[in-house]
Design an enzyme around this catalytic site. Structure first.
Site, PDB file in Angstrom:
ATOM      1  N   ARG A  83       0.974  -1.059  -0.320  1.00 17.61           N
ATOM      2  CA  ARG A  83      -0.465  -0.350  -0.327  1.00 17.61           C
ATOM      3  C   ARG A  83       0.661   1.187   0.162  1.00 17.61           C
ATOM      4  O   ARG A  83       0.672   1.923  -1.040  1.00 17.61           O
ATOM      5  CB  ARG A  83      -0.924  -0.092   1.240  1.00 17.61           C
ATOM      6  CG  ARG A  83      -1.521   1.912   1.221  1.00 17.61           C
ATOM      7  CD  ARG A  83      -2.925   1.383   2.362  1.00 17.61           C
ATOM      8  NE  ARG A  83      -2.955  -0.052   3.036  1.00 17.61           N
ATOM      9  CZ  ARG A  83      -2.694   0.352   4.444  1.00 17.61           C
ATOM     10  NH1 ARG A  83      -2.082   1.025   5.005  1.00 17.61           N
ATOM     11  NH2 ARG A  83      -3.008  -0.882   5.200  1.00 17.61           N
ATOM     12  N   TYR A 109     -15.504  20.134 -12.578  1.00 14.82           N
ATOM     13  CA  TYR A 109     -16.011  18.919 -12.494  1.00 14.82           C
ATOM     14  C   TYR A 109     -17.285  17.859 -11.583  1.00 14.82           C
ATOM     15  O   TYR A 109     -16.992  18.016 -10.984  1.00 14.82           O
ATOM     16  CB  TYR A 109     -13.823  17.766 -12.919  1.00 14.82           C
ATOM     17  CG  TYR A 109     -14.953  16.508 -12.676  1.00 14.82           C
ATOM     18  CD1 TYR A 109     -14.830  15.753 -14.360  1.00 14.82           C
ATOM     19  CD2 TYR A 109     -14.579  15.474 -11.981  1.00 14.82           C
ATOM     20  CE1 TYR A 109     -15.608  14.354 -14.517  1.00 14.82           C
ATOM     21  CE2 TYR A 109     -15.237  14.363 -12.123  1.00 14.82           C
ATOM     22  CZ  TYR A 109     -15.593  13.109 -13.816  1.00 14.82           C
ATOM     23  OH  TYR A 109     -15.938  12.174 -13.256  1.00 14.82           O
ATOM     24  N   ASP A 132      -6.360  21.663 -11.276  1.00 11.07           N
ATOM     25  CA  ASP A 132      -6.620  20.496 -12.197  1.00 11.07           C
ATOM     26  C   ASP A 132      -6.101  20.277 -13.581  1.00 11.07           C
ATOM     27  O   ASP A 132      -7.006  21.566 -13.750  1.00 11.07           O
ATOM     28  CB  ASP A 132      -8.162  19.773 -11.749  1.00 11.07           C
ATOM     29  CG  ASP A 132      -8.323  18.294 -12.448  1.00 11.07           C
ATOM     30  OD1 ASP A 132      -8.282  18.479 -13.346  1.00 11.07           O
ATOM     31  OD2 ASP A 132      -9.697  18.515 -11.944  1.00 11.07           O
ATOM     32  N   LYS A 167      -7.395  10.128 -17.731  1.00 15.27           N
ATOM     33  CA  LYS A 167      -8.038  10.980 -19.380  1.00 15.27           C
ATOM     34  C   LYS A 167      -5.983  11.028 -20.319  1.00 15.27           C
ATOM     35  O   LYS A 167      -5.960   9.798 -20.791  1.00 15.27           O
ATOM     36  CB  LYS A 167      -8.109  12.347 -19.037  1.00 15.27           C
ATOM     37  CG  LYS A 167      -9.472  12.227 -17.431  1.00 15.27           C
ATOM     38  CD  LYS A 167     -10.691  11.727 -18.530  1.00 15.27           C
ATOM     39  CE  LYS A 167     -11.776  10.899 -16.889  1.00 15.27           C
ATOM     40  NZ  LYS A 167     -12.082  12.193 -16.111  1.00 15.27           N
TER      41      LYS A 167
HETATM   42  C1  LIG Z   1     -11.889  12.770 -14.879  1.00 17.82           C
HETATM   43  C2  LIG Z   1     -11.871  14.047 -14.415  1.00 17.82           C
HETATM   44  C3  LIG Z   1     -12.238  13.604 -13.326  1.00 17.82           C
HETATM   45  C4  LIG Z   1     -12.075  12.169 -12.198  1.00 17.82           C
HETATM   46  O1  LIG Z   1     -10.966  11.815 -12.530  1.00 17.82           O
HETATM   47  P1  LIG Z   1     -11.362   9.730 -12.239  1.00 17.82           P
HETATM   48  O2  LIG Z   1      -9.514   9.277 -12.399  1.00 17.82           O
HETATM   49  O3  LIG Z   1     -12.121   9.926 -12.949  1.00 17.82           O
HETATM   50  O4  LIG Z   1     -11.335   9.524 -10.568  1.00 17.82           O
HETATM   51  C5  LIG Z   1     -11.111  15.359 -12.168  1.00 17.82           C
HETATM   52  N1  LIG Z   1     -10.860  16.387 -13.170  1.00 17.82           N
HETATM   53  C6  LIG Z   1     -11.530  15.850 -14.493  1.00 17.82           C
HETATM   54  C7  LIG Z   1     -11.154  17.765 -15.250  1.00 17.82           C
HETATM   55  C8  LIG Z   1     -11.838  14.989 -15.052  1.00 17.82           C
HETATM   56  O5  LIG Z   1     -11.602  15.218 -16.649  1.00 17.82           O
END
Ligand SMILES: *Cc1c(COP(=O)(O)O)cnc(C)c1O
Length: 385
Positions: free
Chosen positions: A52, A104, A176, A201
């Protein structure tokens, strides 16, 4: 560990963190599929106690992602939300967070449905004018959480301007950076303290892994984030880390094509008679184009469109009639996706707030993939017809 800090982006993407395996010379980092490590005597081990906390496959990936953001440290999490969760866990009841009003959906849901219950207060405000932030700062303000470009209306927030205000007021700035990817934008260089990625992504890039990452230059912040990872357990598995490392080796190639295709698709849609509005920061008439040009290397493959006078039914019909684009949540993979934010990614945001943020029922979001752009444009033509 070979040092690639002086090399360019593509070289880092392929080599940083990926030293040949010392026991065999294997050029690819092995998948260390293990939960524990044998100790020579109690407390004497090779630096690994329990998986972990530490796993060599994960460590290789963390070094790689840190290098892409020109950061000192990276901690990977089991999802983007797991990473965001760790940042909020740095706070205490009574603390306040300032964040954007076009966020988001999952971040909005976590902030309002989970952490407001723990006594943390969130201000969702328009961040396109950074001066706005000052009105909401008080002695309890601890974190400024910025997403840029925003999702789905592609507003661009001036990271450097946010950083100036955050520093002057002793507030942490977290960005982010999911929509831009480290190829297009590096928030640490603009003054951010923490960069967050939904690795799911563009970094993963192949729609086959869910993962998150936090990057920082600050040793103390890193220590805290790692402590939260190890204590709370949102750690990613080694197989997923391997897949992401493999994905990242082509990040620079994919992003070049995402940007090229994105521009062609945006230009095609801009003059299409069925499109009322298009959101893409590469257009010179985009309200934040100058900031986008200043802080991003290119404009990416994320585009949102508002269909002219389309009812919800008509919007659904168009969204369901693509042959190359797939109707799905998520973004940033090699394949093109189309998404209806009001009922899919942003369904957890109440309608009045969605409407205020421009996430109307006739808005569609495109994640333009790396297929042949002629085929994408043909597909848009037939679906809009
Ligand atoms: C998809 C996304 C998230 C969340 O990420 P996960 O990997 O789905 O938990 C956060 N911020 C943005 C801008 C996203 O597109």
């Amino acid at each position: 560990m070979a040092d690639f800090s002086k090399h360019k982006f593509g070289t880092k993407a392929i080599h940083a963190g990926a030293d040949p395996d010392p026991s065999t010379g294997a050029i690819m980092t092995p998948i260390f599929q293990t939960s524990t490590y044998v100790q020579e005597s109690p407390g004497t081990n090779k630096g690994y106690g329990y998986a972990r906390g530490k796993n060599p496959t994960r460590e290789a990936l963390q070094k790689n992602i840190a290098a892409l953001e020109n950061g000192k440290h990276c901690v990977c999490f089991s999802s983007g939300m797991g990473a965001t969760d760790a940042v909020i866990k740095m706070l205490r009841p009574g603390d306040e967070v300032i964040t954007g009003d076009d966020l988001y959906g999952g971040s909005y849901r976590m902030f309002t449905k989970i952490y407001e219950n723990f006594g943390i207060k969130f201000h969702f405000i328009n961040l396109t004018d950074a001066e706005n932030i000052k009105k909401y700062i008080n002695a309890n303000t601890k974190l400024l959480w910025v997403e840029t470009p925003t999702n789905p209306t592609m507003q661009i927030i001036d990271i450097a301007a946010c950083a100036t205000i955050a520093k002057a007021n002793n507030i942490l700035l977290a960005v982010d950076n999911t929509f831009a990817s480290p190829y297009l934008q590096n928030p640490l260089a603009l003054g951010a303290d923490i960069v967050m990625h939904s690795v799911t992504k563009y970094l993963g890039g192949h729609s086959d892994v869910v993962m998150g990452a936090l990057i920082t230059n600050d040793d103390k912040i890193h220590e805290q984030l790692y402590f939260i990872l190890n204590s709370c357990g949102a750690n990613p598995g080694p197989m997923d880390c391997f897949l992401v490392m493999r994905g990242i080796k082509t990040l620079h190639l994919r992003m070049e094509r995402h940007c090229f295709n994105g521009r062609k698709v945006a230009e095609f849609l801009k003059t299409h008679p069925k499109i009322e509005k298009i959101y893409w920061p590469g257009f010179t008439d985009h309200p934040n184009h100058e900031i986008a040009k200043k802080q991003m290397r290119d404009f990416g493959g994320m585009i949102s469109i508002v269909l002219k006078g389309a009812s919800l039914d008509a919007t659904f019909k168009i969204a369901s009639s693509f042959k190359v684009f797939s109707l799905a949540e998520s973004l940033g993979g090699v394949e093109s996706l189309i998404n209806h934010p009001a009922t899919m990614t942003h369904a957890s945001i109440p309608k009045p707030e969605r409407d205020k943020a421009g996430v109307v029922e006739n808005l569609l979001r495109l994640s333009v993939g790396v297929e042949d752009v002629e085929d994408l444009i043909e597909d848009l033509k037939q679906a809009l017809a």
